[in-house]
Design an enzyme around this catalytic site. Structure first.
Site, PDB file in Angstrom:
ATOM      1  CG  HIS A   1      25.871  29.076  24.664  1.00 57.96           C
ATOM      2  ND1 HIS A   1      26.617  30.171  24.279  1.00 57.96           N
ATOM      3  CD2 HIS A   1      25.555  28.410  23.512  1.00 57.96           C
ATOM      4  CE1 HIS A   1      26.737  30.176  22.954  1.00 57.96           C
ATOM      5  NE2 HIS A   1      26.097  29.133  22.458  1.00 57.96           N
TER       6      HIS A   1
ATOM      7  CB  CYS B   1      31.716  33.222  26.759  1.00 58.04           C
ATOM      8  SG  CYS B   1      30.163  32.824  27.527  1.00 58.04           S
TER       9      CYS B   1
HETATM   10  N1  ARG Z   1      26.851  37.083  21.810  1.00 59.87           N
HETATM   11  C1  ARG Z   1      27.280  35.715  21.845  1.00 59.87           C
HETATM   12  C2  ARG Z   1      26.152  34.816  21.389  1.00 59.87           C
HETATM   13  O1  ARG Z   1      25.043  35.044  21.749  1.00 59.87           O
HETATM   14  C3  ARG Z   1      27.763  35.344  23.208  1.00 59.87           C
HETATM   15  C4  ARG Z   1      28.378  33.993  23.279  1.00 59.87           C
HETATM   16  C5  ARG Z   1      28.751  33.592  24.658  1.00 59.87           C
HETATM   17  N2  ARG Z   1      29.467  32.398  24.683  1.00 59.87           N
HETATM   18  C6  ARG Z   1      29.268  31.363  25.502  1.00 59.87           C
HETATM   19  N3  ARG Z   1      30.118  30.393  25.477  1.00 59.87           N
HETATM   20  N4  ARG Z   1      28.197  31.275  26.258  1.00 59.87           N
HETATM   21  O2  ARG Z   1      26.351  33.877  20.677  1.00 59.87           O
END
Ligand code: ARG
Length: 279
Positions: free
Chosen positions: A169, A269
């Site tokens: 991300h 996150c």
């Molecule tokens: N386990 C989640 C996923 O892989 C974690 C999300 C983390 N969020 C972020 N904004 N980077 O989607």
């Protein structure tokens, strides 16, 4: 360097990690064999909320839903600019149902809501930054979603390609230190190795004074930080980055969310920013 950096009060949306777990693996940080300590997660999360409030920010919460272990990562549900809400369409089928409770929350609060047609993971990949929106693609949010976002908000979207699966991300590889105000570009911190060569060049052009983080600080979730323009809520593991920021007049505020690193998440996150119409 400004004499004193001025914080801007924020409104944040969060979700209590009551049902947090690692039940599937959709990024390289996640391993289903590794147990999560929910009590510890709740504790760490509560200190994040308390820290935001202690610094003058407003924090609202969405009710956690059983069976949605990643719902704690509120940043992924939408991106909100000037009171307009662009709701996500998650890449992983396991996460798709999260959109329902988040959307219901926004509607109850009186916001106008639009859905993404294409795969789009909200503030995970869409980072409003002064006059434009930085937008990650490569693992989750698609270029088609970038186009939709530009059309919906009417702000220029700058597409950036992510190349390292550990930084799947955009908000794991870059954060906004200050958003400039009055059309100014502001500044960001990022880890160049997370981006394709062309995207790196774009970032260099847009932010010649950016704070450059090391791989070590990025792997410690140092770039998954939240800044209010003065205080930077940052993972305590990212020591080098915190020192750099302190040298530039920011005030690093360490908040340990290590339990969430097991799911590939950190401070940012867990935090959705609700940007309302500025008066
Ligand atoms: N386990 C989640 C996923 O892989 C974690 C999300 C983390 N969020 C972020 N904004 N980077 O989607």
């Amino acid at each position: 360097m400004p004499e004193s950096r001025v914080p801007r009060r924020r409104r944040f949306l969060v979700c209590e990690p009551r049902h947090f777990a690692v039940q599937y693996a959709i990024n390289p940080w996640m391993s289903t064999g590794r147990p999560v300590d929910v009590i510890r997660a709740l504790d760490q999360w509560q200190s994040l909320v308390d820290t935001y409030r202690a610094h003058g920010h407003t924090v609202d919460a969405v009710e956690a839903v059983p069976g949605l272990p990643d719902m704690v990562f509120a940043a992924n549900c939408a991106v909100v600019v000037e009171g307009r809400v662009f709701c996500s369409h998650f890449h992983a089928p396991e996460r798709r149902p999260e959109s329902v409770p988040y959307e219901a929350w926004f509607k109850t609060e009186g916001f106008e809501v639009q859905h993404s047609e294409a795969v789009c993971e909200g503030e995970g990949d869409l980072v409003p930054a002064g006059p434009w929106m930085l937008a990650g693609t490569g693992f989750r949010t698609t270029r088609e979603a970038h186009r939709e976002v530009q059309e919906f908000f009417g702000v220029p979207v700058i597409s950036l390609t992510l190349v390292d699966p550990y930084f799947y991300h955009l908000d794991t590889a870059l954060f906004v230190l200050d958003d400039g105000g009055e059309g100014a570009a502001g500044n960001v911190a990022y880890y160049p190795g997370a981006f394709s060569p062309g995207s790196r060049e774009v970032l260099e052009r847009l932010y010649p004074d950016a704070v450059i983080a090391t791989l070590e600080d990025a792997m410690a979730f140092g770039l998954n930080s939240v800044s209010d323009g003065r205080h930077v809520f940052i993972s305590p593991g990212a020591r080098g980055l915190a020192d750099q920021l302190a040298g530039l007049g920011y005030v690093p505020v360490p908040v340990d969310l290590s339990e969430f690193h097991k799911a590939g998440g950190g401070i940012k996150c867990c935090t959705q920013e609700i940007r309302e119409i500025r008066s």
